[in-house]
Design a protein around this motif. Structure first.
Motif, PDB file in Angstrom:
ATOM      1  N   LEU A   1       0.762  -1.167  -0.114  1.00 43.58           N
ATOM      2  CA  LEU A   1       0.141  -0.016  -0.017  1.00 43.58           C
ATOM      3  C   LEU A   1       0.885   1.220   0.044  1.00 43.58           C
ATOM      4  CD1 LEU A   1      -2.845  -1.039   2.583  1.00 43.58           C
ATOM      5  CD2 LEU A   1      -2.875  -0.495   0.197  1.00 43.58           C
ATOM      6  N   GLU A   2       1.883   1.180   0.893  1.00 42.38           N
ATOM      7  CA  GLU A   2       2.906   2.489   0.967  1.00 42.38           C
ATOM      8  C   GLU A   2       3.511   2.751  -0.556  1.00 42.38           C
ATOM      9  OE1 GLU A   2       5.403   1.995   4.054  1.00 42.38           O
ATOM     10  OE2 GLU A   2       3.821   2.206   5.435  1.00 42.38           O
ATOM     11  N   LYS A   3       4.031   1.679  -1.182  1.00 40.11           N
ATOM     12  CA  LYS A   3       4.547   1.833  -2.602  1.00 40.11           C
ATOM     13  C   LYS A   3       3.718   2.240  -3.664  1.00 40.11           C
ATOM     14  CE  LYS A   3       8.278  -1.761  -2.193  1.00 40.11           C
ATOM     15  NZ  LYS A   3       8.891  -2.976  -2.847  1.00 40.11           N
ATOM     16  N   ASN A   4       2.323   1.808  -3.507  1.00 35.51           N
ATOM     17  CA  ASN A   4       1.372   2.317  -4.039  1.00 35.51           C
ATOM     18  C   ASN A   4       1.089   3.640  -4.188  1.00 35.51           C
ATOM     19  OD1 ASN A   4      -0.609   2.149  -6.458  1.00 35.51           O
ATOM     20  ND2 ASN A   4      -2.261   1.329  -4.703  1.00 35.51           N
ATOM     21  N   PHE A   5       0.880   4.010  -2.956  1.00 33.35           N
ATOM     22  CA  PHE A   5       0.630   5.530  -2.571  1.00 33.35           C
ATOM     23  C   PHE A   5       1.719   6.326  -3.082  1.00 33.35           C
ATOM     24  CE2 PHE A   5       1.503   9.104   0.540  1.00 33.35           C
ATOM     25  CZ  PHE A   5       0.198   9.655   0.340  1.00 33.35           C
ATOM     26  N   LEU A   6       2.809   6.246  -2.793  1.00 32.17           N
ATOM     27  CA  LEU A   6       3.954   6.817  -3.193  1.00 32.17           C
ATOM     28  C   LEU A   6       4.239   6.974  -4.830  1.00 32.17           C
ATOM     29  CD1 LEU A   6       6.801   6.089  -0.747  1.00 32.17           C
ATOM     30  CD2 LEU A   6       5.777   7.881  -0.717  1.00 32.17           C
ATOM     31  N   ALA A   7       3.854   6.075  -5.485  1.00 31.09           N
ATOM     32  CA  ALA A   7       3.900   5.862  -7.074  1.00 31.09           C
ATOM     33  C   ALA A   7       2.689   6.747  -7.707  1.00 31.09           C
ATOM     34  CB  ALA A   7       3.696   4.479  -7.331  1.00 31.09           C
ATOM     35  N   ASN A   8       1.658   6.806  -6.903  1.00 24.92           N
ATOM     36  CA  ASN A   8       0.569   7.669  -7.259  1.00 24.92           C
ATOM     37  C   ASN A   8       0.673   9.160  -6.803  1.00 24.92           C
ATOM     38  OD1 ASN A   8      -0.624   5.684  -8.770  1.00 24.92           O
ATOM     39  ND2 ASN A   8      -1.702   4.685  -7.046  1.00 24.92           N
ATOM     40  N   LEU A   9       1.374   9.576  -5.992  1.00 23.56           N
ATOM     41  CA  LEU A   9       1.744  10.904  -5.533  1.00 23.56           C
ATOM     42  C   LEU A   9       1.959  11.870  -6.641  1.00 23.56           C
ATOM     43  CD1 LEU A   9       1.650  11.887  -2.540  1.00 23.56           C
ATOM     44  CD2 LEU A   9       4.118  12.012  -2.513  1.00 23.56           C
TER      45      LEU A   9
END
Length: 90
Positions: free
Chosen positions: A30-38
């Motif tokens: 979830l954290e990787k997905n959040f940072l990728a969509n920032l």
């Protein structure tokens, strides 16, 4: 070895996996997905509790706009969990 001992050992490993390893892997994903969509304009909170808005994004850093000015921080210092909660309150 006794068959009950082997069954107990397998059950302990399974419980350990489902209670500790799986949730941790889910959180990392979830954290990787959040940072990728920032993107610029997103409101974020850092791990230290600093609130701001993304103004520029680079490979490993971002420039965050706060009430007192701009800060350049590492992407890894953004709290995905807290930032998602902040953006859900809209």
């Amino acid at each position: 070895m006794n068959s009950t001992l082997i069954i107990q050992l397998v059950l302990m490993i399974a419980v350990f996996y489902f209670l500790i390893i799986m949730p941790k892997n889910k959180k990392i994903k979830l954290e990787k997905n959040f940072l990728a969509n920032l993107k610029a304009g997103d409101k974020i909170i850092t791990i230290a509790g600093i609130h701001g808005k993304v103004s520029e994004i680079a490979e490993t850093t971002i420039v965050m706009e706060t009430m007192s000015g701009k800060l350049k921080i590492e992407k890894s210092s953004i709290s995905a969990e807290m930032s998602v909660k902040l953006n859900e309150k809209k």
